[in-house]
Write a protein that holds these residues in place. Sequence first.
Motif, PDB file in Angstrom:
ATOM      1  N   ASN A  39      33.413  14.393  43.190  1.00 12.34           N
ATOM      2  CA  ASN A  39      32.658  15.223  42.262  1.00 12.34           C
ATOM      3  C   ASN A  39      31.221  15.401  42.763  1.00 12.34           C
ATOM      4  OD1 ASN A  39      31.982  16.714  40.045  1.00 12.34           O
ATOM      5  ND2 ASN A  39      32.007  14.996  38.596  1.00 12.34           N
ATOM      6  N   GLU A  47      32.468  19.124  38.123  1.00 11.64           N
ATOM      7  CA  GLU A  47      31.737  20.367  38.361  1.00 11.64           C
ATOM      8  C   GLU A  47      32.268  21.086  39.592  1.00 11.64           C
ATOM      9  OE1 GLU A  47      27.183  21.577  39.451  1.00 11.64           O
ATOM     10  OE2 GLU A  47      27.533  20.384  37.640  1.00 11.64           O
ATOM     11  N   SER A  48      32.241  20.424  40.743  1.00 17.45           N
ATOM     12  CA  SER A  48      32.775  21.031  41.968  1.00 17.45           C
ATOM     13  C   SER A  48      33.037  19.932  42.989  1.00 17.45           C
ATOM     14  CB  SER A  48      31.788  22.056  42.543  1.00 17.45           C
ATOM     15  OG  SER A  48      30.561  21.425  42.893  1.00 17.45           O
TER      16      SER A  48
END
Length: 267
Positions: A39, A47-48
Amino acid sequence: MSHQRNTSRTSFSFSYTMLSLVIVFLFIPLFVVVFFSFNSVKGMQWESASLIWYKTLIYESPSLWAAFRNSLIIALTSSISATVLGSLAAIGIKWYRFKGRSYITTVSYLPMVLPEVIIGISMLIFFSAVKIRLGLFTIFVAHTTFNLPFVFMLVSARLDEFDYSTLEAARDLGANERQTLLKVIIPSIIPAVLSGFLMCITMSLEDFVITFFVSGPGSGTLPLYVYSMIRYGVSPVINALTFVMILGTMLIAFFFRRFLKTVAASS
């Protein structure tokens, strides 16, 4: 007969179901930790995907790697000492008959069955009484002490299956005690010795309670360092470290599994 087959299928189905539930219960936390190690932000909200925490782990965590180095040094040295002492103790107990033999065997298992808190406190009291400064040496002594019974137990179990007629054959051929030990007994118990050594490394690397009591300034190990980090929240760096250690453990276990099979087949 059909009723027996149905019952067997039902029991097997129940067993497989329980096994699956236990495996899921044990491994889901690991998957969660690994997942959030990729993460891009802290916390449990995704989130990404990112490798930022692995970069932080490798290039920006000198104190963590210092703690890991301490853990590795203690694990290797204490495991070697415990393996040598435990193996020789098991051979001596099985080979010789002397007064107090059963008492020594019973006492040897105490560090394995006593709670770690009691061992840690008693070690701390002992080191304070003899005025030994707490540090890497005291951790080494403590880890050797609680690792020794595991080697003793494994080697003793191996010696219980030992064919003592080979000792008589070695003596008939003119071998003395040292030659019998080095050329007959030790080669036959190598799988148990290696298994005990690997178990000692595992126990030493993951020990927290005893190490907490006997460590001094500048001698912190990896479990102590991780504990100090998570007191203020779980850092994604710890998640990344966990994934790296899982991969390393799997590779080592795979290698030694094949190696121990080879050794056991040749012994």
